[in-house]
Design an enzyme around this catalytic site. Structure first.
Site, short mmCIF file in Angstrom:
data_model
loop_
_atom_site.label_atom_id
_atom_site.label_comp_id
_atom_site.label_asym_id
_atom_site.label_seq_id
_atom_site.Cartn_x
_atom_site.Cartn_y
_atom_site.Cartn_z
N ASP A 1 47.02 16.73 26.21
CA ASP A 1 48.09 16.07 26.96
C ASP A 1 48.22 16.81 28.29
O ASP A 1 47.66 17.89 28.47
CB ASP A 1 49.37 16.16 26.14
CG ASP A 1 50.58 15.63 26.87
OD1 ASP A 1 50.49 14.57 27.50
OD2 ASP A 1 51.63 16.30 26.81
N ASP B 1 51.52 16.64 30.84
CA ASP B 1 52.86 17.15 31.13
C ASP B 1 53.35 18.07 30.02
O ASP B 1 53.31 17.72 28.83
CB ASP B 1 53.84 16.00 31.30
CG ASP B 1 53.58 15.20 32.57
OD1 ASP B 1 52.45 15.27 33.09
OD2 ASP B 1 54.49 14.50 33.04
#
Length: 298
Positions: A97, A99
């Site tokens: 991922d 963020d």
């Protein structure tokens, strides 16, 4: 999980402080009773402590979480038990991922700050990452707060992005071992594209903000990168690169990462929300993304 007798089994241990000698003795005794040719290696890393124990399975590992992970967690040690080709050779594909995982911030919140709506958007983000809100709907709600902002704020935010400690090192380690490194983001292409190129990411996907005459409309273009889209993209990259999902490692922090964490050979919850820590194979609880390398075989 119960490794097939005769396969390689590896316990990776990392911690921001020296590992407990008592726990290491316990782990060694547990594995010695269930493996042959057990080897203990202390890894020379900077900024944290890391040890691996590797052997060939000869017995049952039923109850290994209670015996190995629970006591490690109580001692602030992150533990990962892997087996088979992943334990023996390490990952061939790493997908993270973006963020609050590959980077330290939530991009949507940095953008919302320019609109004076950061606190409101951060509250929605937190609920979505905890799995309390549908991600796609929450993203639409948050993006709507950006309507009217000039396109230039995107480039300002992109310039301020900081990678998580160890993130770029993890990319280097993956490439040094011949593995591919990819990013899946619920954020935005305009911010991710320059970062991904700079850090030599092999593939990446994100959402696209709609811009009209140099101004954000408060909408996105095309399908939203949600939990299902992330998992589907991991499978697509594995097919493209000819990699088994068993030798794929996925890393994330929020509920929208659970799909890809579940299908990976090792799914790592990185400083994650409770729902993610509960469901992931592995938890990495301190802010060094490169510690994932030692946890899963490098």
């Amino acid at each position: 999980m119960n490794p097939i007798q005769g396969g390689t089994v590896r316990l990776g241990l990392v911690s921001p402080r020296p590992l407990s000698p008592a726990y290491l003795r316990h782990a060694h005794a547990y594995l010695s009773a269930r493996t042959s040719s057990l080897e203990t290696v202390e890894h020379p890393v900077e900024g944290y402590f890391a040890v691996s124990l590797t052997g060939t399975a000869t017995g049952s590992f039923e109850g290994w979480r209670d015996e190995l992970v629970s006591p490690a967690t109580a001692l602030l040690i992150d533990a990962a038990l892997t087996w088979g080709a992943l334990a023996e050779h390490g990952p061939e594909l790493v997908v993270t991922d973006v963020d609050s995982t590959f980077i330290t911030a939530e991009v949507i919140e940095l953008l919302a700050r320019r609109a004076g709506r950061e606190e409101e958007v951060a509250a929605v983000t937190d609920r979505a990452m905890r799995g309390e809100l549908d991600f796609a709907e929450s993203l639409r709600e948050r993006v709507s707060t950006l309507a009217g902002l000039p396109e230039t704020v995107i480039h300002d935010v992109a310039a301020d992005i900081e990678t998580t400690p160890g993130a770029e090192r993890l990319v280097e380690i993956a490439h040094a071992h011949g593995a591919r490194f990819c990013l899946v983001s619920g954020g935005f292409t305009t911010v991710l594209d320059p970062l991904a190129r700079r850090t030599r990411i092999d593939r990446w996907i994100a959402n696209e903000l709609e811009i009209d005459n140099g101004v954000l409309t408060g909408r996105t273009i095309g399908p939203i990168v949600d939990r299902e889209a992330k998992a589907a993209q991991v499978k697509a990259w594995a097919r493209e690169f000819g990699v088994s999902l068993d030798r794929t490692v996925c890393i994330g922090d929020g509920a929208n990462d659970l799909g890809m964490l579940h299908i990976a050979g090792a799914g790592i919850a990185f400083q994650a929300k409770p729902i993610v820590r509960e469901q992931a194979d592995v938890t990495l609880s301190f802010p060094r993304l490169d510690a994932a390398a030692t946890l899963v075989g490098w």
